[in-house]
Scaffold this active site. Sequence first.
Site, PDB file in Angstrom:
ATOM      1  CG  LEU A 235      -1.833  -0.911   1.481  1.00  0.00           C
ATOM      2  CD1 LEU A 235      -2.385  -0.860   2.946  1.00  0.00           C
ATOM      3  CD2 LEU A 235      -3.040  -0.723   0.639  1.00  0.00           C
ATOM      4  CG  HIS A 236       2.682   3.400  -2.846  1.00  0.00           C
ATOM      5  ND1 HIS A 236       2.485   2.391  -3.611  1.00  0.00           N
ATOM      6  CD2 HIS A 236       3.057   4.347  -3.692  1.00  0.00           C
ATOM      7  CE1 HIS A 236       2.502   2.398  -4.989  1.00  0.00           C
ATOM      8  NE2 HIS A 236       2.666   4.025  -5.012  1.00  0.00           N
ATOM      9  NE  ARG A 237      -1.123   4.161  -6.743  1.00  0.00           N
ATOM     10  CZ  ARG A 237      -0.209   4.488  -7.595  1.00  0.00           C
ATOM     11  NH1 ARG A 237       0.004   5.793  -7.507  1.00  0.00           N
ATOM     12  NH2 ARG A 237       0.404   3.470  -8.224  1.00  0.00           N
ATOM     13  NE  ARG A 270       2.851   8.755  -0.393  1.00  0.00           N
ATOM     14  CZ  ARG A 270       2.716   9.980  -0.341  1.00  0.00           C
ATOM     15  NH1 ARG A 270       1.767  10.736   0.460  1.00  0.00           N
ATOM     16  NH2 ARG A 270       3.201  10.828  -1.411  1.00  0.00           N
ATOM     17  CG  ASP A 312      -1.906   1.277  -2.980  1.00  0.00           C
ATOM     18  OD1 ASP A 312      -0.785   0.908  -3.217  1.00  0.00           O
ATOM     19  OD2 ASP A 312      -2.446   1.806  -1.897  1.00  0.00           O
TER      20      ASP A 312
END
Length: 397
Positions: A235-237, A270, A312
């Site tokens: 996940l990073h969006r 992030r 994502d």
Amino acid sequence: MKIISVVGARPNFMKVAPIHKAFIQLGVRNDSKAQQVEELENKNLHGEKHAQINTQPLTINHLICHTGQHYDEKMSKIFFEELELPQPHFYLGVGSGSHAEQTAKVMIEFEKVLINELPDLVIVVGDVNSTIACSLTAVKLGIKVAHVEAGLRSFDRKMPEEINRILTDSIADYLFVTEKSGITNLLNEGISKDKIFFVGNVMIDSLVKFMPIIQTSNIRSIYELDKGDYCVVTLHRPSNVDNYENLKRLIDLINNVSKIKKVIFPIHPRTKNNLERFNLFYSLNHNTIISEPLGYNDFVSLIKDSVLVLTDSGGIQEETTYLGVPCITLRNTTERPVTIEVGTNYLVGDNLDLAYELAEKVLNGDYKKGQVPELWDGKASERIVKTLMEKLTIYNL
Ligand code: UD1
């Protein structure tokens, strides 16, 4: 003739590595102007008075510029080593910042490189801030731009990557497309079909080339994971991880999936920052293994042997499709529709109940098997380099 390829962020490295390799196979050089001048002076000392820089097709130079958008050992350096990329000829060291800061810093620093080196072509890949920053800098100096992975559209202008894609494609001279939706999208935006080349997927070139090494990775034994018996999450969006509510719902989903199957979650900086900021880091249950960002070979090995990937990311939708591993994409849109129509990808948007239902089905062996999309055959970079050589030779020699 001189060509500069740009890398900035993690997903760029596996795209530029096979392009560099394809140039090397043509017998091109990869040294900078300073090195050429030194060599020329040496030649002149030895009486070769008529030697010149860049006069023959054989003196095509392919150079690499790293903007430094990603700079950590685990987000950048390890990829250079694993993917056999040479040390970048130019390192801009821009680091993190707001979008405007990051884009502006890349432009200021890249302009200096271009003015000094005067390349004939700049190659940019993907959709990160470095992609648009370097394209814009080059076209304003009258330097041609090739965009690799052109034409992908999520039609969601809230994604920074979508803006980067649209703007880059609108100013690039050569647009290399990975899937047919890209051709349609570019034509719909009024881009001339002479500029569009359907060549396949350079990321898959890396996957094919490094598969023998990927197969020797011992990452599963490090984390005590059995083949086909675990899920991978990434996940990073910003839309998923920058907002407390959204991130909390995703953590709940991961916890629920991990009650059925072990989960490994290599964590993006992030996401790590936000999990800490929101006090969510320790709410992941013990069946979920958190790791640092992994290198290329270990990461691909991990997804190859997994039973399910939840992500994502853009690129991972493509890698899982190529590998035939089911993928649940935790986004509302995808710019890579072929992975859904032909591949193993499912798009669930923010319907995390659906994500859980699908995960249960996949873990019970009920999932679409998928096929490898057209031209994802490990030879996209060769096609790109061949096309560029034909086009640039006409203009320059
Ligand atoms: C960027 C790209 C995204 C790509 C992703 C892959 C844009 C707009 N976004 O998003 O398209 O999918 O890379 O990772 O270009 N950080 C580190 N170390 C690093 C790099 C970043 O700690 O080496 C931290 C930064 O300080 C920042 C955060 O991670 O707080 C986000 O980095 P940034 O490059 O701004 O965007 P990504 O989310 O990585």
